[in-house]
Design a protein around this motif. Structure first.
Motif: not given
Length: 303
Positions: A20-22, A105-112, A150-160, A166-171
């Motif tokens: 699950p780790r990307e 793992m990133s929280h995005a990887e855990e979400a998937h 996808f772009a937000v989750l990818r940025a979270l995974t790559h520590r950008q 991400a929590e704020l952008l989810a809304g």
């Protein structure tokens, strides 16, 4: 080559599994490789399972150590392993648990991973959480992140960006998330500043002239994020201003239509029409008197 107490396998006979780790942080990997060079070997075995019909073994947990060992020792290195015959479901659960408790793992990887486990358990969140060794609340928090693009989750995974971003952008409406994300990354906007900026565009549900019962289950209702995330605008805000304005106009048009029999001319004046509004007051130079002022209040106009 293998013994019951301390089996090893050549690295060339070990292949990647469904990790699950990307994202593998380059700095962390370099530190791990330095540690292996200093020790001269891999101390802790990785977990693998046999691939039926081949002499290969698939990694269940320990891909970081496998990658580092290949770089440091080469493909013929005898990798210490624990071999278990695991089902796909067991392998994925073990991999997620291992990654969650090690170099996280990133929280995005855990979400998937949470979504896949939920599908394996046919939507039963209690069972999915138990299989991952999580509390149901953690499963809900991770699944809620999948509202992000996808772009937000990818940025979270790559520590950008951080989890709070991400929590704020989810809304934020999906069609706006990527443009906001680009600004956050380009200008290195802190979480607190992003929260303040998004708050300027949010609409207070308490000020709505339409029935807000329909907003209770909307993903753009800040109450949803408030109940799940550490970072949110708090309760009582609509984070989709365009939809809020559409619902407002629908309510105003319905009110105007209901007044058609009582008044010969009913006109809806919008701020975009270019007029200069005058504040309604009870007294003073532009006062309209107590009775008329009370009649102009929202409670009187919007029962």
């Amino acid at each position: 080559m293998e013994t019951p107490t301390n089996p090893t396998l050549p690295l060339r006979r070990i292949v990647q599994g469904r990790n699950p780790r990307e994202y593998f942080d380059p700095v962390e990997m370099a530190e791990l490789e330095e540690g292996l060079r200093a020790a001269g070997r891999v101390i802790q075995p990785i977990l693998v399972r046999p691939l039926p019909g081949t002499d290969l073994y698939e990694i269940v947990a320990g891909e970081r150590r496998w990658r580092a060992a290949k770089n440091v020792f080469g493909d013929d290195y005898g990798m210490p392993v624990v071999i278990e015959a695991l089902s796909d479901e067991q392998a994925e659960a073990f991999a997620t648990i291992e990654n969650h408790h090690r170099a996280a793992m990133s929280h995005a990887e855990e979400a998937h991973a949470a979504k896949r486990m939920l599908m394996r358990h046919k939507g039963d969140k209690e069972e999915a959480a138990a299989a991952l060794g999580w509390k149901p609340e953690l499963l809900e928090r991770r699944l809620a992140l999948l509202i992000c693009t996808f772009a937000v989750l990818r940025a979270l995974t790559h520590r950008q960006i951080q989890l709070g971003h991400a929590e704020l952008l989810a809304g934020v409406p999906p069609e706006k998330q990527d443009s906001v994300l680009a600004g956050v990354i380009a200008h290195k906007v802190p979480v607190g500043v992003l929260k303040e900026q998004l708050g300027r565009f949010a609409r207070r549900l308490a000020d709505a002239v339409f029935a807000t019962a329909q907003c209770s289950t909307c993903q753009h209702n800040s109450a949803r994020q408030s109940g799940l995330f550490d970072e949110s605008l708090g309760e009582g805000f609509c984070q989709h201003p365009t939809h809020y304005d559409e619902l407002t106009m629908q309510a105003i048009e319905a009110k105007a239509a209901s007044l058609g029999d009582q008044y010969p001319v009913v006109r809806i004046v919008k701020a975009s029409d270019g007029f200069s509004p005058l504040p309604v007051a009870e007294d003073g130079a532009l006062g309209v008197g107590p009775a008329q002022y009370a009649a102009c209040m929202p409670a009187a106009c919007w029962p």
